[in-house]
Design a protein around this motif. Structure first.
Motif, PDB file in Angstrom:
ATOM      1  N   ASP A 155       0.827  -1.206   0.000  1.00  0.00           N
ATOM      2  CA  ASP A 155       0.000   0.000   0.000  1.00  0.00           C
ATOM      3  C   ASP A 155       0.866   1.263   0.000  1.00  0.00           C
ATOM      4  OD1 ASP A 155      -2.560   1.376   0.172  1.00  0.00           O
ATOM      5  OD2 ASP A 155      -1.986   1.866   2.231  1.00  0.00           O
ATOM      6  N   CYS A 156       1.762   1.385   0.981  1.00  0.00           N
ATOM      7  CA  CYS A 156       2.640   2.551   1.031  1.00  0.00           C
ATOM      8  C   CYS A 156       3.905   2.197   1.810  1.00  0.00           C
ATOM      9  CB  CYS A 156       1.933   3.759   1.655  1.00  0.00           C
ATOM     10  SG  CYS A 156       1.463   3.517   3.382  1.00  0.00           S
ATOM     11  N   ILE A 157       4.925   3.066   1.703  1.00  0.00           N
ATOM     12  CA  ILE A 157       6.230   2.828   2.322  1.00  0.00           C
ATOM     13  C   ILE A 157       6.591   4.041   3.176  1.00  0.00           C
ATOM     14  CG2 ILE A 157       8.689   2.464   1.894  1.00  0.00           C
ATOM     15  CD1 ILE A 157       7.943   1.057  -0.684  1.00  0.00           C
ATOM     16  N   ASP A 158       7.087   3.770   4.386  1.00  0.00           N
ATOM     17  CA  ASP A 158       7.571   4.820   5.271  1.00  0.00           C
ATOM     18  C   ASP A 158       9.095   4.713   5.334  1.00  0.00           C
ATOM     19  OD1 ASP A 158       8.013   6.739   7.116  1.00  0.00           O
ATOM     20  OD2 ASP A 158       6.867   5.832   8.746  1.00  0.00           O
ATOM     21  N   GLU A 159       9.786   5.601   4.612  1.00  0.00           N
ATOM     22  CA  GLU A 159      11.245   5.518   4.517  1.00  0.00           C
ATOM     23  C   GLU A 159      11.936   5.895   5.815  1.00  0.00           C
ATOM     24  OE1 GLU A 159      12.459   7.907   1.267  1.00  0.00           O
ATOM     25  OE2 GLU A 159      11.519   6.634  -0.269  1.00  0.00           O
ATOM     26  N   LYS A 160      11.296   6.707   6.654  1.00  0.00           N
ATOM     27  CA  LYS A 160      11.934   7.122   7.909  1.00  0.00           C
ATOM     28  C   LYS A 160      12.045   5.964   8.889  1.00  0.00           C
ATOM     29  CE  LYS A 160      10.489  11.968   7.625  1.00  0.00           C
ATOM     30  NZ  LYS A 160       9.735  13.062   8.304  1.00  0.00           N
ATOM     31  N   SER A 161      10.979   5.179   8.997  1.00  0.00           N
ATOM     32  CA  SER A 161      10.986   4.052   9.945  1.00  0.00           C
ATOM     33  C   SER A 161      11.337   2.727   9.288  1.00  0.00           C
ATOM     34  CB  SER A 161       9.609   3.927  10.608  1.00  0.00           C
ATOM     35  OG  SER A 161       8.601   3.682   9.641  1.00  0.00           O
ATOM     36  N   PHE A 162      11.686   2.757   7.973  1.00  0.00           N
ATOM     37  CA  PHE A 162      12.036   1.541   7.237  1.00  0.00           C
ATOM     38  C   PHE A 162      10.940   0.470   7.373  1.00  0.00           C
ATOM     39  CE2 PHE A 162      16.032   3.561   8.482  1.00  0.00           C
ATOM     40  CZ  PHE A 162      16.631   3.715   7.237  1.00  0.00           C
ATOM     41  N   SER A 163       9.711   0.906   7.211  1.00  0.00           N
ATOM     42  CA  SER A 163       8.573   0.000   7.328  1.00  0.00           C
ATOM     43  C   SER A 163       7.593   0.286   6.208  1.00  0.00           C
ATOM     44  CB  SER A 163       7.890   0.149   8.694  1.00  0.00           C
ATOM     45  OG  SER A 163       7.372   1.454   8.852  1.00  0.00           O
ATOM     46  N   ALA A 164       6.594  -0.600   6.098  1.00  0.00           N
ATOM     47  CA  ALA A 164       5.607  -0.480   5.032  1.00  0.00           C
ATOM     48  C   ALA A 164       4.224  -0.779   5.582  1.00  0.00           C
ATOM     49  CB  ALA A 164       5.945  -1.429   3.880  1.00  0.00           C
ATOM     50  N   THR A 165       3.215  -0.316   4.839  1.00  0.00           N
ATOM     51  CA  THR A 165       1.812  -0.610   5.147  1.00  0.00           C
ATOM     52  C   THR A 165       1.271  -1.512   4.041  1.00  0.00           C
ATOM     53  OG1 THR A 165       1.532   1.521   6.240  1.00  0.00           O
ATOM     54  CG2 THR A 165      -0.461   0.361   5.573  1.00  0.00           C
ATOM     55  N   ILE A 166       0.646  -2.613   4.444  1.00  0.00           N
ATOM     56  CA  ILE A 166       0.154  -3.595   3.485  1.00  0.00           C
ATOM     57  C   ILE A 166      -1.338  -3.795   3.685  1.00  0.00           C
ATOM     58  CG2 ILE A 166       2.365  -4.782   3.274  1.00  0.00           C
ATOM     59  CD1 ILE A 166       1.339  -6.870   5.229  1.00  0.00           C
ATOM     60  N   ILE A 167      -1.977  -4.301   2.630  1.00  0.00           N
ATOM     61  CA  ILE A 167      -3.397  -4.660   2.675  1.00  0.00           C
ATOM     62  C   ILE A 167      -3.488  -6.176   2.549  1.00  0.00           C
ATOM     63  CG2 ILE A 167      -5.650  -4.379   1.598  1.00  0.00           C
ATOM     64  CD1 ILE A 167      -4.669  -1.704   0.485  1.00  0.00           C
ATOM     65  N   LYS A 183      -8.770 -10.258   5.302  1.00  0.00           N
ATOM     66  CA  LYS A 183      -8.676  -9.804   3.926  1.00  0.00           C
ATOM     67  C   LYS A 183      -9.272  -8.409   3.789  1.00  0.00           C
ATOM     68  CE  LYS A 183      -9.627 -11.220  -0.815  1.00  0.00           C
ATOM     69  NZ  LYS A 183     -10.225 -12.258  -1.687  1.00  0.00           N
ATOM     70  N   GLY A 184      -8.497  -7.514   3.145  1.00  0.00           N
ATOM     71  CA  GLY A 184      -8.941  -6.142   2.942  1.00  0.00           C
ATOM     72  C   GLY A 184      -8.549  -5.190   4.050  1.00  0.00           C
ATOM     73  N   GLN A 185      -7.966  -5.696   5.143  1.00  0.00           N
ATOM     74  CA  GLN A 185      -7.607  -4.843   6.275  1.00  0.00           C
ATOM     75  C   GLN A 185      -6.182  -4.324   6.102  1.00  0.00           C
ATOM     76  OE1 GLN A 185      -8.217  -6.679  10.031  1.00  0.00           O
ATOM     77  NE2 GLN A 185      -7.270  -5.047  11.198  1.00  0.00           N
ATOM     78  N   LYS A 186      -5.984  -3.040   6.444  1.00  0.00           N
ATOM     79  CA  LYS A 186      -4.663  -2.431   6.365  1.00  0.00           C
ATOM     80  C   LYS A 186      -3.873  -2.690   7.644  1.00  0.00           C
ATOM     81  CE  LYS A 186      -5.386   1.393   3.131  1.00  0.00           C
ATOM     82  NZ  LYS A 186      -5.251   2.865   2.948  1.00  0.00           N
ATOM     83  N   ILE A 187      -2.610  -3.029   7.486  1.00  0.00           N
ATOM     84  CA  ILE A 187      -1.713  -3.280   8.623  1.00  0.00           C
ATOM     85  C   ILE A 187      -0.439  -2.489   8.373  1.00  0.00           C
ATOM     86  CG2 ILE A 187      -0.413  -4.996   9.929  1.00  0.00           C
ATOM     87  CD1 ILE A 187      -2.485  -7.042   9.135  1.00  0.00           C
ATOM     88  N   GLY A 188      -0.096  -1.624   9.310  1.00  0.00           N
ATOM     89  CA  GLY A 188       1.089  -0.790   9.169  1.00  0.00           C
ATOM     90  C   GLY A 188       2.218  -1.211  10.088  1.00  0.00           C
ATOM     91  N   GLY A 189       3.366  -0.580   9.896  1.00  0.00           N
ATOM     92  CA  GLY A 189       4.525  -0.869  10.746  1.00  0.00           C
ATOM     93  C   GLY A 189       5.203  -2.183  10.439  1.00  0.00           C
TER      94      GLY A 189
END
Length: 389
Positions: A354-366, A373-379
């Motif tokens: 879904d998106c990438i956080d370059e500061k914390s070297f982490s990503a958000t996925i769906i 299924k369909g839920q967003k999970i970050g970090g």
């Protein structure tokens, strides 16, 4: 005298005689030739080829002896490792099996005169554990292979982790037992002796009976009413105490169950492993020991062996390499591409970037599979996800 023809009785007899081990005193280690009798050995020693070998050996005899000693030591230890492993075995058993090979290096060509000297040398150099008994010398191979040491460390780490889990469970149970005992001690009523401060003081009961039409109520009826009222109060108090105890026990059971559920949930959430390889994901080679043609190149994992080793097929050349996970790293795809979760609670689940956080070297996925299924999970850390092939 000419050589006997093939399949003649003389040729067959010669082959039977040369089969198996011969006498050691008729063997020439320099020429690696075994003679069948004394006359043959004498003829060999006077031959031109043997004399040339002796001239070569006389120039640097220590080099030849060191070479034969190294060959004897390597072959002996290889047989001990493959045949007996790390078991304790008599040195003579290993030696008899070693000399059963007709092409073996004989001990009289090495720096050791006897098998006992060789056994002592193995113990002194740290290749084996040796001990002397009334039945003779026993040896035990010491395996210093890095792969074996890594497996032993992994096994010890796993045993320690299981022991820590058991200790935590035991401490948790002891804590619950202690709380239960304390709660039980609080609920038990404490009975004390009835003491009157003044013996002459009378005990009086004040009962409000209300207006009565009958004027002939006697003291007996009032005492009966008083006793029945006291019994009713006592029964009601007992019921209240019983209900309170049952409620406290239910609360106690509920709290213990809730704590166990919370503990299991935390344990599941924190269940991270030190291995992350998975078939079907894209990885990048980060070691330059294989040469520049594979360094920083991408490949697809085709097979995982022993959790920490992967067979990788390179995308550019199509070559297959067997690499450790320390020589690989995950690949972060573009937004909207599919990834696979490699570690943590959602291990093995497919998702979409879904998106990438370059500061914390982490990503958000769906999440793309399972009940989430369909839920967003970050970090999600970079090393916990990788691109799907």
């Amino acid at each position: 005298m000419g050589k006997a023809e093939f399949l003649t009785p003389k040729a067959i007899a010669n082959r039977i005689k040369s089969k198996g081990l011969q006498k050691l005193r008729w063997y020439c280690q320099m020429c690696q030739k075994q003679c069948r009798d004394e006359n043959g050995f004498k003829c060999h020693c006077s031959s031109e080829s043997h004399q040339r070998q002796l001239l070569l050996a006389s120039e640097n005899p220590n080099r030849f002896m060191d070479y034969f000693s190294e060959e004897f030591k390597n072959d002996f230890l290889e047989l001990l490792r493959r045949r007996f492993g790390t078991k304790r075995v008599h040195n003579n058993i290993v030696y008899n099996e070693y000399i059963s090979n007709r092409e073996h290096v004989h001990m009289n060509a090495t720096q050791w005169e006897t098998l006992t000297d060789f056994t002592k040398w193995l113990g002194k150099e740290g290749h084996c554990k040796v001990d002397e008994t009334p039945k003779g010398w026993y040896i035990q191979y010491i395996d210093r292979d890095p792969e074996t040491i890594r497996r032993q460390e992994e096994l010890e780490k796993r045993k320690k982790q299981d022991l820590d889990d058991e200790e935590r469970s035991a401490k948790f149970i002891e804590e619950q037992v202690r709380r239960g005992k304390e709660k039980k001690d609080e609920d038990v009523p404490v009975f004390t002796e009835l003491k009157r401060s003044n013996e002459e003081e009378k005990v009086a009961f004040m009962l409000n009976m209300g207006p009565s039409t009958s004027a002939s109520l006697s003291s007996k009826s009032s005492l009966n009413l008083g006793s029945s009222a006291l019994q009713t109060i006592a029964v009601t108090g007992k019921r209240k105490d019983l209900g309170h105890n049952m409620e406290s026990k239910e609360k106690k059971k509920k709290s213990a169950l809730d704590e166990i559920i919370e503990m299991e949930e935390e344990k599941r959430k924190s269940s991270r492993t030190d291995y992350w390889l998975h078939p079907g994901i894209v990885v990048k080679v980060v070691t330059d020991k294989l040469g520049g043609q594979y360094y920083k190149k991408k490949g697809v994992i085709k097979e995982v062996q022993n959790r920490y080793t992967a067979v990788v097929k390179m995308m550019d050349s199509g070559d297959k390499l067997k690499l450790d996970q320390s020589h690989l790293e995950t690949v972060i795809p573009a937004l909207g591409k599919q990834v696979l979760v490699l570690n943590g609670v959602h291990r093995g689940k497919e998702a979409i970037m879904d998106c990438i956080d370059e500061k914390s070297f982490s990503a958000t996925i769906i999440m793309d599979s399972g009940h989430l299924k369909g839920q967003k999970i970050g970090g999600i850390a970079y090393e916990d996800i990788s691109k799907l092939a």
